[in-house]
Design a protein around this motif. Structure first.
Motif, short mmCIF file in Angstrom:
data_model
loop_
_atom_site.label_atom_id
_atom_site.label_comp_id
_atom_site.label_asym_id
_atom_site.label_seq_id
_atom_site.Cartn_x
_atom_site.Cartn_y
_atom_site.Cartn_z
N LYS A 1 -22.25 -16.13 -7.02
CA LYS A 1 -23.35 -15.69 -6.31
C LYS A 1 -23.70 -16.52 -5.01
CE LYS A 1 -28.38 -15.99 -7.44
NZ LYS A 1 -29.37 -16.36 -8.35
N GLY A 2 -24.14 -15.86 -4.02
CA GLY A 2 -24.55 -16.51 -2.69
C GLY A 2 -23.31 -16.46 -1.68
N ILE A 3 -22.03 -16.13 -2.06
CA ILE A 3 -20.84 -15.89 -1.14
C ILE A 3 -21.38 -14.93 -0.22
CG2 ILE A 3 -18.64 -15.61 -0.96
CD1 ILE A 3 -17.85 -17.15 -3.25
N LEU A 4 -21.47 -13.57 -0.84
CA LEU A 4 -21.73 -12.50 -0.15
C LEU A 4 -23.02 -12.46 0.82
CD1 LEU A 4 -20.72 -9.48 -2.37
CD2 LEU A 4 -19.38 -10.56 -0.36
N ASP A 5 -24.06 -13.38 0.29
CA ASP A 5 -25.28 -13.30 1.09
C ASP A 5 -24.76 -14.10 2.36
OD1 ASP A 5 -26.60 -12.34 -0.86
OD2 ASP A 5 -27.28 -14.01 -1.86
N VAL A 6 -23.82 -15.44 2.27
CA VAL A 6 -23.99 -16.31 3.23
C VAL A 6 -23.13 -15.47 4.50
CG1 VAL A 6 -22.60 -18.25 4.14
CG2 VAL A 6 -24.11 -18.32 2.19
N CYS A 7 -22.12 -14.71 3.71
CA CYS A 7 -21.28 -14.02 4.79
C CYS A 7 -21.85 -12.85 5.56
CB CYS A 7 -20.14 -13.33 4.01
SG CYS A 7 -18.76 -14.64 3.31
N GLN A 8 -22.84 -12.06 4.86
CA GLN A 8 -23.44 -11.09 5.40
C GLN A 8 -24.56 -11.70 6.37
OE1 GLN A 8 -24.90 -9.30 1.83
NE2 GLN A 8 -23.39 -7.91 1.73
N ALA A 9 -24.91 -12.81 6.37
CA ALA A 9 -25.92 -13.56 7.35
C ALA A 9 -25.02 -13.89 8.47
CB ALA A 9 -26.44 -15.02 6.75
N ALA A 10 -23.83 -14.03 8.11
CA ALA A 10 -22.88 -14.50 9.51
C ALA A 10 -22.71 -13.19 10.19
CB ALA A 10 -21.66 -14.71 8.87
N LEU A 11 -22.54 -12.06 9.46
CA LEU A 11 -22.52 -10.72 10.20
C LEU A 11 -23.57 -10.33 10.98
CD1 LEU A 11 -20.70 -8.63 6.98
CD2 LEU A 11 -19.68 -9.83 8.86
N ARG A 12 -24.62 -10.58 10.58
CA ARG A 12 -25.74 -10.39 11.35
C ARG A 12 -25.67 -11.22 12.71
NH1 ARG A 12 -28.21 -10.00 6.16
NH2 ARG A 12 -28.86 -12.43 6.17
N THR A 13 -25.36 -12.37 12.50
CA THR A 13 -25.09 -13.08 13.75
C THR A 13 -24.21 -12.55 14.60
OG1 THR A 13 -25.66 -15.09 12.67
CG2 THR A 13 -24.60 -15.39 14.72
N LEU A 14 -22.93 -11.86 14.25
CA LEU A 14 -22.15 -11.18 14.94
C LEU A 14 -22.71 -10.01 15.58
CD1 LEU A 14 -19.12 -11.45 12.60
CD2 LEU A 14 -19.16 -12.46 14.97
N SER A 15 -23.70 -9.27 14.80
CA SER A 15 -24.30 -8.06 15.26
C SER A 15 -25.17 -8.70 16.56
CB SER A 15 -25.22 -7.45 14.38
OG SER A 15 -24.29 -6.93 13.35
N ASP A 16 -25.98 -9.78 16.36
CA ASP A 16 -26.85 -10.23 17.48
C ASP A 16 -26.07 -10.75 18.56
OD1 ASP A 16 -28.83 -10.09 15.78
OD2 ASP A 16 -28.88 -12.10 15.02
N LEU A 17 -24.66 -10.84 18.42
CA LEU A 17 -23.91 -11.17 19.71
C LEU A 17 -23.18 -10.01 20.15
CD1 LEU A 17 -22.16 -14.53 18.10
CD2 LEU A 17 -23.94 -14.38 19.81
N GLY A 18 -23.55 -8.91 19.67
CA GLY A 18 -23.21 -7.68 20.34
C GLY A 18 -22.11 -6.92 19.56
N VAL A 19 -21.69 -7.36 18.50
CA VAL A 19 -20.50 -6.97 17.80
C VAL A 19 -20.76 -5.66 16.69
CG1 VAL A 19 -18.69 -7.24 15.88
CG2 VAL A 19 -19.19 -9.21 17.45
N HIS B 1 -17.48 -19.74 17.86
CA HIS B 1 -17.66 -20.94 17.67
C HIS B 1 -18.55 -21.55 18.73
CE1 HIS B 1 -16.73 -25.36 17.18
NE2 HIS B 1 -16.58 -25.29 18.41
N THR B 2 -18.60 -21.05 19.96
CA THR B 2 -19.47 -21.31 20.88
C THR B 2 -20.98 -21.02 20.66
OG1 THR B 2 -17.81 -20.96 22.75
CG2 THR B 2 -20.06 -21.11 23.46
N SER B 3 -21.26 -19.79 20.14
CA SER B 3 -22.56 -19.56 19.77
C SER B 3 -23.13 -19.99 18.33
CB SER B 3 -22.49 -17.94 19.25
OG SER B 3 -22.26 -17.52 20.70
N THR B 4 -22.24 -20.79 17.46
CA THR B 4 -22.65 -21.16 16.30
C THR B 4 -22.45 -22.76 16.16
OG1 THR B 4 -20.59 -20.70 14.89
CG2 THR B 4 -22.29 -18.98 15.10
N GLY B 5 -21.12 -23.20 16.53
CA GLY B 5 -20.66 -24.47 16.52
C GLY B 5 -21.11 -25.33 14.92
N TRP B 6 -20.66 -24.43 13.94
CA TRP B 6 -20.88 -25.18 12.68
C TRP B 6 -20.22 -26.48 12.22
CZ3 TRP B 6 -24.47 -24.37 9.52
CH2 TRP B 6 -25.33 -23.03 9.48
N PRO B 7 -18.88 -26.65 12.82
CA PRO B 7 -18.20 -27.99 12.43
C PRO B 7 -18.96 -29.05 13.15
CG PRO B 7 -16.50 -26.46 13.06
CD PRO B 7 -18.02 -25.58 13.25
#
Length: 498
Positions: free
Chosen positions: A300-318, A485-491
């Motif tokens: 539980k929660g793994i696909l939610d986190v991944c799909q949130a990242a996909l939305r960020t990718l979409s916001d970046l134009g992907v 990485h430039t857009s998110t900088g998670w580490p």
């Protein structure tokens, strides 16, 4: 005369103290170790910092942190390392890694250090020479400070063994760090190292990267050659590769690791991987494979986190498109387990046949060897036919998409006291490695894959996505990763605190 003699002694001692203080007159702040590997290498080259200063800061960090996480093992003598750093400062630069501290995964030989492979059979084995990849690191100027911990024989994505113990996740010390490059991933995440090597047969550069909020690249098979020994033609499942806290840092290390060796077949000649910083994501088309149509159970929660990242990718134009499973998962698993066991049996059957050494083998290794020995030549051939079919099918997908995406793991970091997850969401995991099945589509056909950090679950544990493409797409994947990485900088945004 006695007073004069005493004054001479004090003067001599004072001169030695001044010399000692001048050698270490500036202690680098620990924040220096937060910098990227490229920044550190640039400052070493321009002499803004010295190798001695960086080594002292590194060893101070290791002393402060490693006891809690147990990531770096077989650490070399402090004075020897400081002397080697001083020598690096006093000699012409050898290459891009000149003066940079590194530790080598404990499956790979580094001259003068143990290569225990996490097994009591090899706990006292000292390497008499460098493996090919380690020789390349030294030739580029790296200073090898020790080894990084790995599971016994590298089997399983949980780093524990009877020689060095458990490596713990810095985001929760009661949890697994992943594996088999778990020690390397934790050393990076905790800023004990700026760069680290790893290896990947079944997600070992991807799973621990995801669980430690860093990047791990499984290169195209053949790009980073193994040492020229043993069988070199048949087994295409495992590869060496780089890990770091940014894709650009990964590219810098890969440029040292990569390149053909005339003694090793199937080599690739690509040697330039540094991503273009101006490359964006607006023209990218990526296929999302999710849980492979339900074939790969996810906590539980793994696909939610991944799909949130996909939305960020979409916001970046992907342009992100959800794809149906392109190949039957059960056939991929059947092919994988046969070819993996066949490969491992070929390497380690002698340990099994010797009744004394067999006693020291972990159950996973015995299972793999017995499975491999049970296979006929035609069964191995049939497994490779499935592999070939999947390779051809994947090629049609890459004709339409710049990359494909899967989660880097099916479970969150689990208790460090467990051997492996026996079930996921009530679905039994019948083998020690079934819970890692999501990495098989990449590993089976030797594709490059970059695990990118994508955020945290409700328990504050990290997760990642594996972005993969056709063989030879390593630089293209690093450019996608660097834009991310430039857009998110998670580490840098959320380093571990413990």
């Amino acid at each position: 005369i006695a007073v004069l003699f005493a004054n001479l002694i004090l003067q001599s001692q004072g001169e030695r103290c001044v010399k000692r203080e001048s050698k270490f007159e500036r202690a680098l702040p620990m924040e220096t170790l937060e910098q990227s590997a490229l920044d550190l290498m640039s400052k070493l080259e321009s002499k803004q910092i010295s190798a001695v200063e960086l080594m002292q800061a590194t060893l101070t960090r290791v002393e402060a942190v490693n006891g809690a996480v147990n990531a770096i093992v077989s650490l070399r003598n402090h004075d020897d390392l400081m002397a080697e750093a001083a020598q690096a400062d006093a000699t012409p630069r050898l290459g891009i890694l000149h003066g940079l501290p590194m530790a080598i995964k404990d499956l790979v030989d580094a001259q003068g250090l143990p290569t225990s492979m996490g097994s009591p059979l090899y706990g006292e084995q000292i390497a008499t020479s460098d493996a090919l990849m380690v020789a390349r690191l030294r030739a580029a100027g790296a200073i090898i400070i020790g080894k990084t911990n790995t599971p016994e024989f590298g089997l399983g994505s949980h780093t524990f063994n009877p020689v060095h113990g458990v490596t713990r996740n810095p985001y929760d010390l009661q949890r697994s760090a992943g594996g088999s490059s778990g020690g390397a991933a934790v050393a990076l995440s905790t800023r004990m190292l700026a760069l680290a090597d790893g290896s990947d047969m079944m997600g070992s550069l991807r799973n621990p990267a995801a669980w430690n909020n860093i990047y791990g690249l499984r290169p195209s098979w053949g790009l980073v050659p193994s040492s020229p020994s043993g069988e070199s033609f048949l087994h295409q499942l495992s590869t060496l590769g780089p890990m770091a806290r940014s894709p650009s840092d990964i590219a810098a290390l890969l440029e040292v690791q990569a390149g053909p060796d005339p003694r090793v077949p199937h080599g690739r000649s690509e040697t330039s991987f540094m991503p273009n910083q101006d490359v964006g994501l607006s023209d990218k088309r990526i296929g999302w494979l999710g849980d492979w149509g339900g074939a790969y159970p996810m906590e539980k929660g793994i696909l939610d986190v991944c799909q949130a990242a996909l939305r960020t990718l979409s916001d970046l134009g992907v342009q992100v498109e959800e794809l149906a499973p392109p190949f039957e998962a059960a056939r991929l698993w059947d092919s994988w387990t046969k070819l993996r066991s066949w490969s491992l049996a070929g390497d380690s059957a002698a340990l099994y046949h010797d009744l004394e050494t067999r006693k020291a083998l972990k159950p996973a290794m015995i299972w793999e060897i017995e499975h491999g020995l049970s296979l006929s030549a035609l069964q191995v051939h049939a497994a490779s036919v499935i592999r070939s079919e999947w390779y051809r099918k994947a090629a049609t997908l890459f004709a339409e998409y710049d990359a494909l995406i899967l989660p880097s793991a099916q479970v969150w970091p689990f208790s460090a006291d467990r051997v492996y997850p026996e079930q996921i969401n009530g679905v039994a995991m019948p083998t020690y490695h079934r819970w890692m099945e999501v990495v098989v589509p990449v590993s089976l056909i030797g594709l490059p894959a970059l695990s990118i950090p994508v955020g945290f679950g409700s328990d504050g544990l990290p997760m990642g996505l594996q972005v993969f493409g056709p063989r030879g797409a390593d630089k293209a994947l690093l450019e996608i990763g660097q834009a991310w990485h430039t857009s998110t900088g998670w580490p840098d945004k959320r380093p571990p605190k413990f």
